[in-house]
Write a protein that holds these residues in place. Structure first.
Motif, short mmCIF file in Angstrom:
data_model
loop_
_atom_site.label_atom_id
_atom_site.label_comp_id
_atom_site.label_asym_id
_atom_site.label_seq_id
_atom_site.Cartn_x
_atom_site.Cartn_y
_atom_site.Cartn_z
N ALA A 186 -40.96 -35.45 -5.08
CA ALA A 186 -41.17 -36.68 -5.86
C ALA A 186 -39.98 -37.63 -5.68
CB ALA A 186 -41.39 -36.35 -7.33
N ALA A 187 -39.54 -37.79 -4.44
CA ALA A 187 -38.44 -38.69 -4.08
C ALA A 187 -37.10 -38.24 -4.65
CB ALA A 187 -38.74 -40.13 -4.53
N VAL A 188 -37.00 -37.01 -5.13
CA VAL A 188 -35.76 -36.47 -5.67
C VAL A 188 -35.28 -35.34 -4.74
CG1 VAL A 188 -34.66 -35.29 -7.60
CG2 VAL A 188 -36.39 -37.06 -8.02
N PRO A 189 -34.07 -35.43 -4.19
CA PRO A 189 -33.58 -34.35 -3.31
C PRO A 189 -33.22 -33.11 -4.13
CG PRO A 189 -31.90 -36.04 -3.60
CD PRO A 189 -33.14 -36.56 -4.28
N PHE A 190 -33.76 -31.98 -3.73
CA PHE A 190 -33.49 -30.71 -4.39
C PHE A 190 -32.52 -29.90 -3.52
CE2 PHE A 190 -36.30 -31.84 -7.49
CZ PHE A 190 -36.75 -30.82 -8.31
N GLY A 191 -31.31 -29.69 -4.06
CA GLY A 191 -30.35 -28.82 -3.40
C GLY A 191 -30.40 -27.42 -3.99
N SER A 192 -29.31 -26.67 -3.83
CA SER A 192 -29.30 -25.29 -4.30
C SER A 192 -29.39 -25.21 -5.82
CB SER A 192 -28.02 -24.59 -3.82
OG SER A 192 -26.87 -25.25 -4.33
N ALA A 193 -28.70 -26.11 -6.53
CA ALA A 193 -28.72 -26.06 -8.00
C ALA A 193 -30.12 -26.34 -8.54
CB ALA A 193 -27.72 -27.07 -8.56
N GLU A 194 -30.79 -27.34 -7.96
CA GLU A 194 -32.14 -27.66 -8.43
C GLU A 194 -33.12 -26.52 -8.17
OE1 GLU A 194 -29.93 -31.44 -7.83
OE2 GLU A 194 -30.25 -29.62 -6.66
N LYS A 195 -33.00 -25.89 -7.01
CA LYS A 195 -33.91 -24.78 -6.69
C LYS A 195 -33.62 -23.57 -7.58
CE LYS A 195 -33.84 -26.25 -1.84
NZ LYS A 195 -33.39 -25.87 -0.48
N LEU A 196 -32.33 -23.26 -7.74
CA LEU A 196 -31.98 -22.10 -8.56
C LEU A 196 -32.33 -22.31 -10.02
CD1 LEU A 196 -28.52 -21.05 -7.07
CD2 LEU A 196 -30.64 -19.72 -7.05
N TRP A 197 -32.43 -23.56 -10.44
CA TRP A 197 -32.76 -23.84 -11.84
C TRP A 197 -34.07 -23.17 -12.24
CZ3 TRP A 197 -30.27 -26.27 -15.84
CH2 TRP A 197 -31.03 -26.62 -16.94
N TYR A 198 -35.08 -23.31 -11.40
CA TYR A 198 -36.39 -22.75 -11.73
C TYR A 198 -36.38 -21.23 -11.59
CZ TYR A 198 -37.91 -27.58 -11.64
OH TYR A 198 -38.04 -28.92 -11.90
N ALA A 199 -35.62 -20.71 -10.63
CA ALA A 199 -35.49 -19.26 -10.52
C ALA A 199 -34.80 -18.70 -11.75
CB ALA A 199 -34.72 -18.89 -9.25
N GLY A 200 -33.77 -19.40 -12.23
CA GLY A 200 -33.07 -18.96 -13.44
C GLY A 200 -33.97 -18.99 -14.66
N LEU A 201 -34.82 -20.03 -14.77
CA LEU A 201 -35.75 -20.10 -15.89
C LEU A 201 -36.71 -18.92 -15.89
CD1 LEU A 201 -36.72 -23.89 -16.14
CD2 LEU A 201 -35.28 -22.58 -17.71
N VAL A 202 -37.23 -18.57 -14.71
CA VAL A 202 -38.17 -17.45 -14.62
C VAL A 202 -37.48 -16.15 -15.02
CG1 VAL A 202 -39.57 -16.08 -13.03
CG2 VAL A 202 -39.61 -18.58 -12.90
N LEU A 203 -36.27 -15.92 -14.51
CA LEU A 203 -35.55 -14.70 -14.83
C LEU A 203 -35.21 -14.63 -16.32
CD1 LEU A 203 -33.12 -14.46 -11.78
CD2 LEU A 203 -35.21 -13.15 -12.17
N LEU A 204 -34.78 -15.76 -16.89
CA LEU A 204 -34.44 -15.79 -18.31
C LEU A 204 -35.66 -15.52 -19.18
CD1 LEU A 204 -32.43 -16.32 -20.59
CD2 LEU A 204 -32.90 -18.76 -20.34
#
Length: 370
Positions: A186-204
Motif C-alpha cells: 500500500a505504497a508503504v515500504p516494509f523493512g525488517s521491523a515492519e515484517k517482524l511486527w506481525y510475527a511478534g503479534l502472532v507469537l504474543l
C-alpha cells in the motif's frame, strides 16, 4: 402449640452476570485495539516499531515468568539465562558458519523452534533442583544460572562470538524473509521491523492465549494450590514436584521464545545484555503488572521496556535526564529509578498490580447487576 422456627434460611445467592453493555464495550475495545496494532506499521517510524517489538518480546518472557513466580510461587532470578539460550541457540542452529562461528545452517523457522525446545530442555535439567527448593533458596540457586551463563557466553567464542557477540540470521517463513530488504505494501515500504511486527503479534497472541488457558484450567488451579499451601496441595492429590518441574520447563520455553524474538529485533546478540539486570527487569514487570495474570504481565512488560526508550527519545525535553556522559542522569538509569519507585508503590498501595485498575473499572456495580 405452634412450633417456633428459630433457624433462618439463607437466601440463595444469585450468580453475578456482567451487564450486556459492559460486555459489548469490552468487545469493541478489543476490536479497536486489534485494528490499531495491525495498522501501526503503516504510520510509525522504525524507532517506535522496534520499541514495540521489545515490549512484545518482554511480554512473552514475562508471561512465562508469571506462570512460574506469580501462579506457582517459585522465585526465579535466572530468567535472563533462558532468554540467552533461546537467542544464541537460534544463532547456532541458523548460522551458516560464514563468519567463522559455529553454525548448523538449518532453516531459520526450524532453528527458532529448536532454540525454544533447547531452552525448555535447559529448564528441564534444572527442574529437579527447582522441585526441591523454594523461596529465597530457589532464587539464589537460579541466580547461579546467570553467572554460569555469563561465563559461557564470554568464553565459548566459537559459539557465541565472545564479547563482540554474533550476527543473527534473518527469519525466513513461507518464502518471506524478515530482513531489511523492502517490501512495498500500500505504497508503504516494509523493512525488517515492519515484517517482524506481525510475527511478534502472532507469537504474543498465541503465547498469551495458551497461558490463559493453562491458568483457567485444572493446571492453573493446581498451580495456585501449590503457591498458596504446598503441603495441603500434596494432601489433596496434587503431584507437587511434577507440577513445579513442568511449570519451570514451560516458563523456560517462554523465555527461549522471547530470546529468539529479541535476537531477531536486535539483529546481533551480545552477552552483556543477558545479565542479572535483565532478570530483575522481568521481576519488576510481573510485580508492576500483576502477579499471576497474563494481561498483567503484558502491562508490566510494556511499562518497564518502553520507559527507557521514551526517556531516551525525549531526554532533551526532560529535566535532569540527559545523554550518558553529559553530567545528568542517563535515560536507562532514570528509567530504573522510576520503575523501582513503581514497584514500591504497587506493593504498598496496589498489591494486585496495574491490572487491578482495569478489573475494577470493568466490574459491574450492585445497581447495574440488579
Amino acid at each position: 402449640m405452634s412450633e417456633v422456627v428459630t433457624r433462618t434460611e439463607r437466601p440463595a445467592q444469585r450468580p453475578v452476570h456482567r451487564p450486556v453493555f459492559l460486555t459489548r464495550r469490552r468487545t469493541y475495545l478489543w476490536a479497536a485495539g486489534a485494528v490499531l496494532l495491525l495498522a501501526l506499521p503503516f504510520y510509525l517510524d522504525r524507532f517506535w516499531l522496534q520499541a514495540g517489538l521489545f515490549a512484545m518480546a518482554a511480554a512473552i518472557g514475562a508471561t512465562g515468568l508469571n506462570l512460574l513466580t506469580g501462579a506457582t510461587g517459585q522465585l526465579s532470578m535466572g530468567h535472563a539465562f533462558f532468554l540467552a539460550v533461546g537467542a544464541y541457540g537460534y544463532c547456532v542452529f541458523a548460522g551458516d558458519g560464514a563468519d567463522g562461528l559455529t553454525g548448523l545452517g538449518l532453516p531459520t523457522w526450524l532453528a527458532a523452534v529448536l532454540a525454544v525446545l533447547v531452552a525448555g530442555v535447559a529448564g528441564g535439567v534444572f527442574s529437579p533442583i527447582a522441585g526441591r527448593l523454594r523461596g529465597a533458596y530457589l532464587g539464589i540457586a537460579t541466580l547461579a544460572l546467570i553467572f554460569i551463563g555469563q561465563h559461557v557466553l564470554f568464553n565459548a567464542r566459537d559459539l557465541t562470538g565472545g564479547y563482540n557477540g554474533r550476527d543473527v540470521p534473518p527469519l525466513s517463513l513461507f518464502g518471506l524473509t524478515f530482513d531489511d530488504r523492502e517490501l512495498v505494501v500500500a505504497a508503504v515500504p516494509f523493512g525488517s521491523a515492519e515484517k517482524l511486527w506481525y510475527a511478534g503479534l502472532v507469537l504474543l497472541l498465541a503465547g498469551g492465549l495458551f497461558a490463559r488457558g493453562v491458568l483457567r484450567g485444572r493446571p492453573g488451579r493446581a498451580m495456585n494450590a501449590i503457591r498458596d499451601h504446598r503441603v495441603a496441595a500434596g494432601v489433596i492429590g496434587v503431584p507437587v514436584a511434577r507440577y513445579r518441574a513442568a511449570v519451570f520447563v514451560l516458563s523456560s520455553m517462554y523465555a527461549g521464545l522471547a530470546g529468539v524474538l529479541l535476537a531477531l529485533v536486535f539483529q546481533r546478540t551480545v552477552p552483556e545484555y543477558f545479565g542479572m539486570t535483565l532478570s530483575l527487569d522481568y521481576l519488576a514487570m510481573i510485580v508492576i503488572g500483576g502477579l499471576g495474570s497474563v494481561s498483567g504481565a503484558a502491562i508490566g512488560a510494556a511499562f518497564v521496556s518502553l520507559l527507557p526508550q521514551i526517556l531516551t527519545r525525549y531526554s532533551d525535553l526532560l529535566p535532569l535526564v540527559s545523554a550518558p556522559g553529559t553530567g545528568g542522569i542517563a535515560p536507562g538509569e532514570a528509567a530504573r529509578y522510576l520503575y523501582g519507585a513503581a514497584v514500591v508503590a504497587v506493593v504498598l498501595f496496589l498489591p494486585g498490580g496495574l491490572v487491578r485498575i482495569t478489573a475494577r473499572r470493568n466490574r459491574p456495580t450492585p445497581q447495574e447487576d440488579t
